[in-house]
Design a protein around this motif. Structure first.
Motif, PDB file in Angstrom:
ATOM      1  N   ASP A   4       0.790  -1.232   0.000  1.00  0.00           N
ATOM      2  CA  ASP A   4       0.000   0.000   0.000  1.00  0.00           C
ATOM      3  C   ASP A   4       0.823   1.283   0.000  1.00  0.00           C
ATOM      4  O   ASP A   4       0.641   2.146   0.874  1.00  0.00           O
ATOM      5  CB  ASP A   4      -0.963   0.014   1.197  1.00  0.00           C
ATOM      6  N   PRO A   5       1.703   1.457  -0.966  1.00  0.00           N
ATOM      7  CA  PRO A   5       2.451   2.717  -0.999  1.00  0.00           C
ATOM      8  C   PRO A   5       1.508   3.884  -1.269  1.00  0.00           C
ATOM      9  O   PRO A   5       0.551   3.748  -2.041  1.00  0.00           O
ATOM     10  CB  PRO A   5       3.418   2.529  -2.173  1.00  0.00           C
ATOM     11  N   PRO A   6       1.741   5.004  -0.619  1.00  0.00           N
ATOM     12  CA  PRO A   6       0.878   6.164  -0.892  1.00  0.00           C
ATOM     13  C   PRO A   6       1.078   6.622  -2.333  1.00  0.00           C
ATOM     14  O   PRO A   6       2.157   6.473  -2.904  1.00  0.00           O
ATOM     15  CB  PRO A   6       1.358   7.218   0.105  1.00  0.00           C
ATOM     16  N   THR A   7       0.035   7.174  -2.914  1.00  0.00           N
ATOM     17  CA  THR A   7       0.116   7.667  -4.285  1.00  0.00           C
ATOM     18  C   THR A   7       0.010   9.185  -4.358  1.00  0.00           C
ATOM     19  O   THR A   7       0.231   9.767  -5.409  1.00  0.00           O
ATOM     20  CB  THR A   7      -1.006   7.059  -5.153  1.00  0.00           C
ATOM     21  N   LYS A   8      -0.338   9.795  -3.217  1.00  0.00           N
ATOM     22  CA  LYS A   8      -0.447  11.249  -3.203  1.00  0.00           C
ATOM     23  C   LYS A   8      -0.206  11.800  -1.802  1.00  0.00           C
ATOM     24  O   LYS A   8      -0.304  11.084  -0.812  1.00  0.00           O
ATOM     25  CB  LYS A   8      -1.807  11.700  -3.723  1.00  0.00           C
ATOM     26  N   TYR A   9       0.130  13.083  -1.781  1.00  0.00           N
ATOM     27  CA  TYR A   9       0.316  13.824  -0.541  1.00  0.00           C
ATOM     28  C   TYR A   9      -0.788  14.879  -0.518  1.00  0.00           C
ATOM     29  O   TYR A   9      -0.952  15.632  -1.484  1.00  0.00           O
ATOM     30  CB  TYR A   9       1.693  14.489  -0.527  1.00  0.00           C
ATOM     31  N   TYR A  36       0.676  14.454  -6.388  1.00  0.00           N
ATOM     32  CA  TYR A  36       0.852  13.030  -6.661  1.00  0.00           C
ATOM     33  C   TYR A  36       2.317  12.647  -6.543  1.00  0.00           C
ATOM     34  O   TYR A  36       3.203  13.425  -6.891  1.00  0.00           O
ATOM     35  CB  TYR A  36       0.277  12.677  -8.034  1.00  0.00           C
ATOM     36  N   LEU A  37       2.560  11.457  -6.032  1.00  0.00           N
ATOM     37  CA  LEU A  37       3.920  10.980  -5.796  1.00  0.00           C
ATOM     38  C   LEU A  37       4.460  10.349  -7.078  1.00  0.00           C
ATOM     39  O   LEU A  37       4.514   9.129  -7.233  1.00  0.00           O
ATOM     40  CB  LEU A  37       3.946   9.995  -4.631  1.00  0.00           C
ATOM     41  N   THR A  38       4.842  11.222  -7.995  1.00  0.00           N
ATOM     42  CA  THR A  38       5.427  10.804  -9.266  1.00  0.00           C
ATOM     43  C   THR A  38       6.637  11.687  -9.550  1.00  0.00           C
ATOM     44  O   THR A  38       6.852  12.706  -8.872  1.00  0.00           O
ATOM     45  CB  THR A  38       4.430  10.959 -10.434  1.00  0.00           C
ATOM     46  N   ALA A  39       7.386  11.338 -10.563  1.00  0.00           N
ATOM     47  CA  ALA A  39       8.571  12.117 -10.944  1.00  0.00           C
ATOM     48  C   ALA A  39       8.203  13.544 -11.338  1.00  0.00           C
ATOM     49  O   ALA A  39       9.048  14.439 -11.260  1.00  0.00           O
ATOM     50  CB  ALA A  39       9.304  11.421 -12.094  1.00  0.00           C
ATOM     51  N   ASN A  89       7.306   7.294 -14.222  1.00  0.00           N
ATOM     52  CA  ASN A  89       6.903   8.346 -13.284  1.00  0.00           C
ATOM     53  C   ASN A  89       6.786   7.827 -11.857  1.00  0.00           C
ATOM     54  O   ASN A  89       7.250   8.461 -10.912  1.00  0.00           O
ATOM     55  CB  ASN A  89       5.567   8.957 -13.702  1.00  0.00           C
ATOM     56  N   LYS A  90       6.140   6.687 -11.705  1.00  0.00           N
ATOM     57  CA  LYS A  90       5.945   6.108 -10.362  1.00  0.00           C
ATOM     58  C   LYS A  90       7.262   5.623  -9.774  1.00  0.00           C
ATOM     59  O   LYS A  90       7.616   5.948  -8.640  1.00  0.00           O
ATOM     60  CB  LYS A  90       4.974   4.927 -10.417  1.00  0.00           C
ATOM     61  N   VAL A  91       7.985   4.811 -10.536  1.00  0.00           N
ATOM     62  CA  VAL A  91       9.178   4.165  -9.985  1.00  0.00           C
ATOM     63  C   VAL A  91      10.334   5.146  -9.828  1.00  0.00           C
ATOM     64  O   VAL A  91      11.092   5.060  -8.869  1.00  0.00           O
ATOM     65  CB  VAL A  91       9.586   2.937 -10.826  1.00  0.00           C
ATOM     66  N   TYR A  92      10.463   6.108 -10.743  1.00  0.00           N
ATOM     67  CA  TYR A  92      11.535   7.099 -10.582  1.00  0.00           C
ATOM     68  C   TYR A  92      11.376   7.840  -9.261  1.00  0.00           C
ATOM     69  O   TYR A  92      12.355   8.048  -8.535  1.00  0.00           O
ATOM     70  CB  TYR A  92      11.551   8.110 -11.737  1.00  0.00           C
ATOM     71  N   PHE A  93      10.147   8.246  -8.934  1.00  0.00           N
ATOM     72  CA  PHE A  93       9.924   8.959  -7.679  1.00  0.00           C
ATOM     73  C   PHE A  93      10.419   8.129  -6.502  1.00  0.00           C
ATOM     74  O   PHE A  93      11.181   8.606  -5.658  1.00  0.00           O
ATOM     75  CB  PHE A  93       8.431   9.284  -7.505  1.00  0.00           C
TER      76      PHE A  93
END
Length: 179
Positions: free
Chosen positions: A21-26, A48-51, A104-108
């Motif tokens: 359950d990793p967060p996807t947004k702040y 959103y927790l992306t690059a 985008n997801k994994v780079y972050f």
């Protein structure tokens, strides 16, 4: 599985874990009244927790809060990573749908991970002391340059939301005393 290696031995898996359950947004609740262009109340700001957070012009103070939020979330999962000389990283992003950009997801999360793993430079330590900031780190890697991290692989796997982290490398060799 952790295995102590001699410098002549091949690299081995030093760490392999799933973070569910990793967060996807702040989200930050707005204390002041904030309206969108149509006059509708904006109750909270969402990042959103992306690059994209590193490149979309997000204010440095907000970016700092987002990064600290992500580091605090990841820190408990990585405490068992051993000190190492060099490593390769493999991150598999598990998610039920396939309609997102993997990079985008994994780079972050890779950026967050490497920042937590590396030993802070003297300049970073001085700046942290100057502004009374805490440096979040587990100090298991001298730096995150290609001298120490020479391969990063990203994968996607359909499934329950999770980040799977595998670190392959060589443990840091400690000097043994002759006396």
């Amino acid at each position: 599985m952790t295995k102590i290696l001699n410098s002549n031995q091949m690299d081995d898996v030093l760490f392999h874990e799933f973070f569910r359950d990793p967060p996807t947004k702040y989200e930050k609740i707005n204390k002041k009244i904030k309206l969108d262009s149509k006059g509708k109340l904006i109750e909270k700001d969402v990042n959103y927790l992306t690059a994209n957070i590193f490149y979309d012009g997000t204010h440095w103070a907000i970016k700092s809060k987002v990064v600290n939020f992500a580091k605090e979330w990841m820190m408990p999962f990585i405490q068992e990573i051993p000190k190492m000389e060099k490593c390769k990283i493999e991150i598999t992003y598990h998610f039920p749908t396939d309609n997102f950009d993997l990079d985008n997801k994994v780079y972050f999360w890779t950026k967050i991970l490497l920042d937590l793993m590396k030993t802070p430079s003297s300049k970073q330590i001085i700046n942290a002391e100057k502004y009374d900031n805490e440096i979040k780190t587990i100090n298991v890697l001298k730096d995150d340059t290609v001298r120490f991290v020479d391969e990063i692989n990203m994968k996607y796997k359909k499934g329950y939301p999770a980040i799977e982290l595998k670190i392959i490398g060589r443990l840091e060799q400690t000097q043994q005393s002759l006396f």
